[in-house]
Structure formats: C-alpha cells, structure tokens
Design a protein around this motif. Structure first.
Motif, PDB file in Angstrom:
ATOM      1  N   ARG A  97       5.609  -5.785  -4.312  1.00 41.04           N
ATOM      2  CA  ARG A  97       5.071  -5.190  -3.103  1.00 41.04           C
ATOM      3  C   ARG A  97       5.838  -5.698  -1.884  1.00 41.04           C
ATOM      4  O   ARG A  97       6.187  -6.858  -1.805  1.00 41.04           O
ATOM      5  CB  ARG A  97       3.577  -5.516  -2.971  1.00 41.04           C
ATOM      6  N   HIS A  99       6.235  -5.865   2.479  1.00 44.29           N
ATOM      7  CA  HIS A  99       5.423  -5.877   3.696  1.00 44.29           C
ATOM      8  C   HIS A  99       5.363  -4.474   4.294  1.00 44.29           C
ATOM      9  O   HIS A  99       6.367  -3.772   4.369  1.00 44.29           O
ATOM     10  CB  HIS A  99       6.027  -6.834   4.713  1.00 44.29           C
ATOM     11  N   VAL A 181       2.198   5.582  -1.076  1.00 41.81           N
ATOM     12  CA  VAL A 181       1.516   4.371  -1.546  1.00 41.81           C
ATOM     13  C   VAL A 181       2.082   3.902  -2.876  1.00 41.81           C
ATOM     14  O   VAL A 181       2.220   2.706  -3.139  1.00 41.81           O
ATOM     15  CB  VAL A 181      -0.003   4.628  -1.659  1.00 41.81           C
ATOM     16  N   ASP A 184       1.015   0.683  -5.172  1.00 41.78           N
ATOM     17  CA  ASP A 184       0.340  -0.334  -4.367  1.00 41.78           C
ATOM     18  C   ASP A 184      -1.045   0.140  -3.940  1.00 41.78           C
ATOM     19  O   ASP A 184      -1.395   0.125  -2.762  1.00 41.78           O
ATOM     20  CB  ASP A 184       1.187  -0.663  -3.138  1.00 41.78           C
ATOM     21  N   ASP A 187      -4.067  -2.062  -1.961  1.00 40.84           N
ATOM     22  CA  ASP A 187      -4.070  -2.355  -0.535  1.00 40.84           C
ATOM     23  C   ASP A 187      -5.463  -2.038   0.003  1.00 40.84           C
ATOM     24  O   ASP A 187      -5.936  -0.899  -0.101  1.00 40.84           O
ATOM     25  CB  ASP A 187      -3.012  -1.481   0.157  1.00 40.84           C
ATOM     26  N   SER A 189      -6.681  -1.444   2.900  1.00 48.45           N
ATOM     27  CA  SER A 189      -6.774  -0.357   3.879  1.00 48.45           C
ATOM     28  C   SER A 189      -6.657   1.002   3.210  1.00 48.45           C
ATOM     29  O   SER A 189      -7.323   1.967   3.612  1.00 48.45           O
ATOM     30  CB  SER A 189      -5.687  -0.513   4.949  1.00 48.45           C
TER      31      SER A 189
END
Length: 276
Positions: A97, A99, A181, A184, A187, A189
């Motif tokens: 992953r 940032h 996405v 990932d 996450d 959010s």
C-alpha cells in the motif's frame, strides 16, 4: 473484503455470456447467469478444482499465465487485467500500500484554477473533488453532495435529472472507484463511503457488487442544467504523476454549439458573481 480476488472472478464469470466466451448455448435454460465454473476452467486451461479454489479463496498464488488466461476468458481490458493482478498480489501478501494524498498539490491547484472555457477538477480515489475551476463550480452550483461525485450521483435525487444518462454515469463512477482503490479496500475512509452508499442506495449496491473496472470516462456526457438547459460535453481524464488514485477530469463543449454557448453563460455568470 477478505476474498477480493474470488469476488472479482465470480462477478466476471457471472457477467460473461456463453456467446462472448465462444461457447455454444445448449438446449434449455441455465440455472445461473454467465459461465459455469467448469466452463471457465476449460477455457483457461486449468482444472475445475483449481479454479474453484481460486473463487473460494483457498488458492492464493495463481501464476501470471493463469491470470492472463482468465482475463482472456472474461474479455478484460488493460485496466481490468491490471486490477486482477493487483488483487492476486494482495491475496498472496505481496501487495504494497502506498501513501494516499487527500489534497491537490500547489502546481495542480494553479493549473486547474487557470483552466478556462472547460470544466476542470481533480478527484481523489474516493471521487472527492479536491479542487475545481470556476466553470466546474458553476456547473455543479445548487446540487447537494457535490463535494463527492458518488454521493452526488446516488444520494441526490436531482442527479437523475442532471445526468441525462444516469445509469451510464453511475456505473462509470462506481467502476472508477473500484479501479482507483484496487486491493486497498481496508482503507477506513473508503469503507465508510461504501457502507454509507450501500445502506442508502440499492443501485449503488447492485453496481458495486458487479466489480466493474473502468478508468476512463465515456467520451461524451449529456447533462441538464437548471439554468441553461441541456449540454453535451466531451470528456478526458489524466492520471496525476506521483499521486496514486488522483485524476484530473476535463470536459468541454464543441465550439459554436448550443452546449458551448450554455457553458459560456454559466462561466460568465459565475465569474461575475465571484468578482462582484
């Protein structure tokens, strides 16, 4: 969320017709939509047991050759094939992953703000609008949830009048976030947005569960604005180097068309209000 590879394979299998796969349709009706597991296995050159384990999440290390064979069976394009490989890397624990920035960098901010005679805005991988020019602000003026394109589409009833091809627009936005996405999906959010939309919209649930992948928008979009009427706009999208998931969206009207005149009236009114 734990078996993203299997969920994607199952959704693609169910969406692939026997005609698309080059198979002859047998007599009688089929119990399930799309292809059967044994048909996918034969077409991909693997055993039925092996393919079944892939869908069930019991096989987590498919080779690139197997993944490419499956992409061929399902007719995946480049973006969807890359997505398939990313899900496989995640399943085998080799997915890294990166940032994710939740704001536009100053250079991109200046670029968008100085863009005239077209809509220009940057979105995050959740389709939050991070920065927009005056034309975009005028275009979306008065629409609730316009800070996020998915919320605008699925939570604002007015979007079904605003987007003249609502189903197409909605499918693209869901498929775009799926692509952005990738693997990932833990996450917080992203999970929160998916949960919010799933609870509020049956249409979103249906489209999210189809696992469609699409990065680029359709070339043209048709809209109805409450002040200037109908517009047809040409679209383009661009990845922003060094910022995973962020994309620049641009849309403009053909010169000399009624849509061009309508967009100019919107822009003039917005700039006059801003400068007053």
């Amino acid at each position: 969320m734990e078996n993203l590879l299997g969920e994607f394979l199952r959704a693609r299998r169910q969406a692939t017709t026997v005609e698309r796969a080059g198979l002859l349709r047998g007599a009688g009706s089929r119990r399930t939509p799309g292809l059967r597991r044994d048909e996918v296995a034969v077409l991909a050159g693997v055993s039925i047991d092996y393919y079944t384990r892939l869908e069930q999440g019991r096989e987590r290390s498919p080779s690139d050759a197997v993944l490419n064979a499956l992409a061929g069976v399902f007719g995946l394009d480049y973006e969807a094939t890359e997505h398939l490989h990313e899900l496989a890397r995640s399943a085998r624990g080799s997915f890294r992953r990166t940032h994710v920035a939740d704001h536009a960098c100053p250079s991109v901010l200046r670029l968008v703000n100085n863009w005239e005679h077209a809509l220009a805005f940057v979105v995050s991988r959740r389709l939050d609008i991070l920065v927009q020019n005056a034309e975009t602000a005028a275009f979306l003026e008065g629409l609730s949830h316009s800070d996020n394109l998915l919320r605008l589409t699925f939570l604002n009833p007015a979007s079904r009048e605003f987007f003249l091809d609502w189903e197409q627009e909605a499918r693209f936005k869901v498929a775009h976030m799926r692509a952005a996405v990738g693997a990932d999906l833990d996450d917080p959010s992203v999970l929160a947005l998916v949960e919010e939309l799933s609870l509020a919209s049956e249409d979103f649930r249906r489209m999210w569960e189809s696992h469609d992948i699409q990065v680029k928008a359709h070339e043209t979009g048709r809209y109805h604005h409450h002040r200037v009427g109908d517009l047809t706009l040409w679209h383009a999208t661009f990845a922003i180097d060094g910022v995973p998931g962020q994309r620049l969206f641009v849309a403009h009207a053909e010169p000399g068309t009624p849509s061009d005149d309508a967009l100019a009236r919107l822009s003039a009114g917005r700039r006059a209000y801003r400068d007053s």
